[in-house]
Design an enzyme around this catalytic site. Structure first.
Site, mmCIF file in Angstrom:
data_model
loop_
_atom_site.group_PDB
_atom_site.id
_atom_site.type_symbol
_atom_site.label_atom_id
_atom_site.label_comp_id
_atom_site.label_asym_id
_atom_site.label_seq_id
_atom_site.Cartn_x
_atom_site.Cartn_y
_atom_site.Cartn_z
ATOM 1 N N ARG A 50 0.753 -1.085 0.043
ATOM 2 C CA ARG A 50 0.041 -0.100 -0.016
ATOM 3 C C ARG A 50 1.010 1.212 0.225
ATOM 4 N NH1 ARG A 50 -3.790 -2.073 4.727
ATOM 5 N NH2 ARG A 50 -4.885 -3.820 3.611
ATOM 6 N N ASP A 52 1.121 5.279 -0.101
ATOM 7 C CA ASP A 52 0.388 6.568 0.626
ATOM 8 C C ASP A 52 0.280 7.453 -0.706
ATOM 9 O OD1 ASP A 52 0.044 5.808 3.057
ATOM 10 O OD2 ASP A 52 2.267 6.718 3.729
ATOM 11 N N TYR A 111 12.303 -0.050 -2.700
ATOM 12 C CA TYR A 111 11.966 1.254 -2.785
ATOM 13 C C TYR A 111 12.971 2.304 -3.075
ATOM 14 C CZ TYR A 111 7.592 0.311 -0.455
ATOM 15 O OH TYR A 111 6.222 -0.134 -0.124
ATOM 16 N N ARG A 197 9.997 6.780 4.338
ATOM 17 C CA ARG A 197 10.009 8.077 4.410
ATOM 18 C C ARG A 197 10.504 8.721 5.602
ATOM 19 N NH1 ARG A 197 4.025 9.470 3.105
ATOM 20 N NH2 ARG A 197 4.633 11.657 3.713
#
Lengths: 244, 244
Positions: A50, A52, A111, A197
């Site tokens: 998922r 954001d 990522y 993040r």
């Protein structure tokens, strides 16, 4: 009944995140709308991760059951691309086992986070974090090494996340890929919400010289979200690849 | 009273073109709104070129009178960037002669047009023309050579344009800058409306092998818009640079 997996990219700018929710535009919602247009019935999908709101994907993966048996990989890819909006694109489709669920089957998620230290570029405003100060890439690289391996990442979780905070980061790379453009590549099996993040936010404090690289180890040990820095903005982050 | 010129970039995606018009979002309108916020009065600007909706700029130029005498080049740049929306960015400001009008003072305008023959990339969807067929770059280059020099460009004008159709193209370059990415660079003093996009539309027909390169010379001689191909989409085009 066949089951298919698809690998797809999306520009997260105009989505309220990946996960389907009523009354807002989500990636999963648009994907299931496209499948409904193709198959004339609601098809539910299972995604690998998922993301954001504002976060992008080069290689998100989802799976779904296909009610028409004669369709090939290529048919699925073409039918979806003909029915998806412009900011989602299916790169490939392939048949998978009836029980395949990308969320649990994923062995590695990669990522990418991009930080630009160059002068602002309007064409990149939604695709990199424009950062106005010079960052020390070597210090950031050293700091990132403390995060590799299995740790309790409570200091880098989202405040209200109740999940098991123990995760394993296989590898972090901090590279200046071209002059003034930094890529932070993070590989792990699974991540806590906002974890990448939050890590980037703290690495930037090291890059600025406000923190020593070793401060990252102290933050990790503290297991407290208050110790770490703020969350880096979503638009620099990409779910780059999911491996099975 | 000082007069300033500014060089600025914008992402044309969310604008109804450059030229100010009531009730729609234009680049000139946003620029004049920012100046009004800074100076508390309406300041009118003169731009070097009007770009259509969806067309981008790396180096558009505009000029305006500044009612506050003590402001420096850097003050102007910073004040504008603090007051402009995210999709416009001022790269530099400099003082110019009281009579400087970039539209008439421009000696050369350079446009760039990007065509991608690669698989669709969601992150480039507003920034290159994704073209699904293989183009012959050598044939396009040969075709483009017929357009260099002074010609009546009636075949490449916008249908209802009543302006003098004689223009001079100093140079056209057609380059595959990386694998599958074509840059068409066009240099001239001034251009008819849609002229670059109309040229690109016809060059693509040559690249596909539907037309010979020499067909471009015939089209030019015919002085008739009906002879040329359709207009290439706006989102591949950039006003790259204006020289004075």
């Amino acid at each position: 009944m066949k089951r298919f997996a698809i690998e797809f990219s999306y520009d997260g700018t105009n989505f309220f995140g990946y996960q389907g929710q009523p009354n807002v535009r989500t990636v999963q919602g648009e994907l299931e709308n496209a499948l409904e247009r193709i198959f004339k019935e609601r098809i539910y999908t299972q995604g690998a991760g998922r993301t954001d709101a504002g976060v992008h994907a080069n290689g998100q993966v989802a799976a779904f059951n296909c009610p028409i048996d004669r369709l090939t990989d290529k048919d699925i890819k073409n039918a979806l691309n003909a029915n998806l909006p412009e900011d989602i694109y299916v790169k490939k489709a392939w048949e998978v086992d009836k029980k395949f669920n990308p969320r649990f089957a994923a062995k590695k998620r990669i990522y990418h986070y991009f930080i630009s230290m160059r002068e602002k570029d309007v064409f990149k405003r939604n695709y990199v974090w424009h950062f106005r100060y010079k960052l020390n890439v070597d210090a950031m690289r050293k700091a990132s090494s403390f995060l590799e391996g299995e740790h309790d990442f409570s200091s880098f979780k989202k405040g209200n996340d109740k999940k098991n905070p123990v995760r394993t980061i296989y590898k972090i790379r901090v590279l200046e890929i071209t002059n003034g453009l930094i890529l932070i590549r993070v590989e792990g099996r699974s991540f806590l919400r906002s974890m990448v993040r939050n890590i980037v936010g703290s690495l930037v404090r090291v890059g600025l010289g406000q923190w020593t690289p070793e401060k990252i180890e102290e933050i990790l040990q503290a297991r407290s979200r208050q110790e770490a820095a703020g969350t880096a903005p979503p638009h620099g982050l990409y779910l780059y690849k999911v491996l099975f």
